[in-house]
Design a protein around this motif. Structure first.
Motif, short mmCIF file in Angstrom:
data_model
loop_
_atom_site.label_atom_id
_atom_site.label_comp_id
_atom_site.label_asym_id
_atom_site.label_seq_id
_atom_site.Cartn_x
_atom_site.Cartn_y
_atom_site.Cartn_z
N HIS A 66 46.11 42.55 12.22
CA HIS A 66 46.21 41.89 10.92
C HIS A 66 45.04 40.92 10.72
CE1 HIS A 66 50.78 42.68 11.08
NE2 HIS A 66 50.16 43.67 10.43
N LYS A 67 44.68 40.22 11.78
CA LYS A 67 43.53 39.32 11.71
C LYS A 67 42.27 40.10 11.38
CE LYS A 67 45.24 35.94 15.05
NZ LYS A 67 44.95 35.22 16.29
N GLU A 68 42.10 41.23 12.02
CA GLU A 68 40.94 42.08 11.77
C GLU A 68 40.89 42.52 10.31
OE1 GLU A 68 37.50 44.05 12.92
OE2 GLU A 68 38.76 42.81 14.21
N GLU A 69 42.03 42.85 9.77
CA GLU A 69 42.10 43.27 8.37
C GLU A 69 41.73 42.13 7.42
OE1 GLU A 69 42.30 46.14 5.62
OE2 GLU A 69 42.64 46.44 7.76
N VAL A 70 42.20 40.92 7.71
CA VAL A 70 41.86 39.77 6.88
C VAL A 70 40.35 39.50 6.96
CG1 VAL A 70 42.16 37.27 6.60
CG2 VAL A 70 44.14 38.73 7.03
N MET B 25 38.32 31.91 7.90
CA MET B 25 38.23 32.80 9.06
C MET B 25 38.72 32.11 10.33
SD MET B 25 34.73 34.88 8.24
CE MET B 25 34.91 36.16 9.45
N ASP B 26 38.39 30.83 10.48
CA ASP B 26 38.84 30.07 11.65
C ASP B 26 40.36 29.92 11.67
OD1 ASP B 26 36.28 29.78 12.60
OD2 ASP B 26 36.03 27.73 11.81
N ILE B 27 40.94 29.64 10.51
CA ILE B 27 42.40 29.50 10.43
C ILE B 27 43.07 30.80 10.84
CG2 ILE B 27 44.33 29.25 8.81
CD1 ILE B 27 42.53 27.18 7.32
N VAL B 28 42.55 31.91 10.33
CA VAL B 28 43.12 33.22 10.68
C VAL B 28 42.93 33.48 12.17
CG1 VAL B 28 42.88 35.71 10.33
CG2 VAL B 28 42.85 34.16 8.37
N TYR B 29 41.74 33.20 12.68
CA TYR B 29 41.45 33.45 14.09
C TYR B 29 42.37 32.64 15.01
CZ TYR B 29 38.89 33.73 18.49
OH TYR B 29 38.56 33.92 19.80
N LEU B 30 42.65 31.41 14.63
CA LEU B 30 43.46 30.54 15.48
C LEU B 30 44.98 30.72 15.28
CD1 LEU B 30 41.35 27.28 15.18
CD2 LEU B 30 41.43 28.88 17.11
N SER B 31 45.35 31.51 14.31
CA SER B 31 46.76 31.73 14.03
C SER B 31 47.45 32.42 15.20
CB SER B 31 46.92 32.59 12.77
OG SER B 31 48.27 32.95 12.60
N LYS B 32 48.59 31.88 15.58
CA LYS B 32 49.37 32.49 16.66
C LYS B 32 50.44 33.42 16.11
CE LYS B 32 48.48 28.70 19.74
NZ LYS B 32 48.97 27.58 20.49
N GLU B 33 50.63 33.37 14.80
CA GLU B 33 51.67 34.18 14.16
C GLU B 33 51.17 35.57 13.77
OE1 GLU B 33 54.81 33.07 13.89
OE2 GLU B 33 54.13 31.28 14.93
N MET B 34 49.88 35.70 13.59
CA MET B 34 49.32 36.98 13.15
C MET B 34 48.97 37.87 14.34
SD MET B 34 46.86 35.84 10.01
CE MET B 34 46.60 37.48 9.42
N LYS B 35 49.18 39.14 14.15
CA LYS B 35 48.79 40.12 15.17
C LYS B 35 47.27 40.36 15.07
CE LYS B 35 53.21 42.44 15.04
NZ LYS B 35 53.93 43.67 14.75
N PRO B 36 46.66 40.76 16.17
CA PRO B 36 45.20 40.97 16.15
C PRO B 36 44.73 41.98 15.10
CG PRO B 36 45.98 40.90 18.41
CD PRO B 36 47.20 40.88 17.53
#
Length: 70
Positions: A44-48, A31-42
């Protein structure tokens, strides 16, 4: 917010696999990796996040196998 939802699902589960500190750490690190990702749109992060929480909810259900076999 997602950490709170994850905590709720983990506490609801009687399965030792879900309550294992190593599993918790792995899920939270993901979850932290996804949250800190600059490549993913918000969105998409929510979906993950929702998928991870759903996986904990499903895998943490001890009756899931019984329901599937009936």
């Amino acid at each position: 917010m997602h950490d709170e939802l994850l905590d709720i699902e983990i506490k609801k589960s009687p399965m030792w696999e879900i309550n294992n500190p190593r599993v918790n750490a792995l899920i939270r690190a993901t979850m932290d990796i996804v949250y800190l990702s600059k490549e993913m749109k918000p969105d998409h992060k929510e979906e993950v996040f929702n998928v991870l929480i759903s996986c904990v909810r499903i895998y943490g259900d001890p009756d899931l196998i019984k329901k599937e076999m009936i």
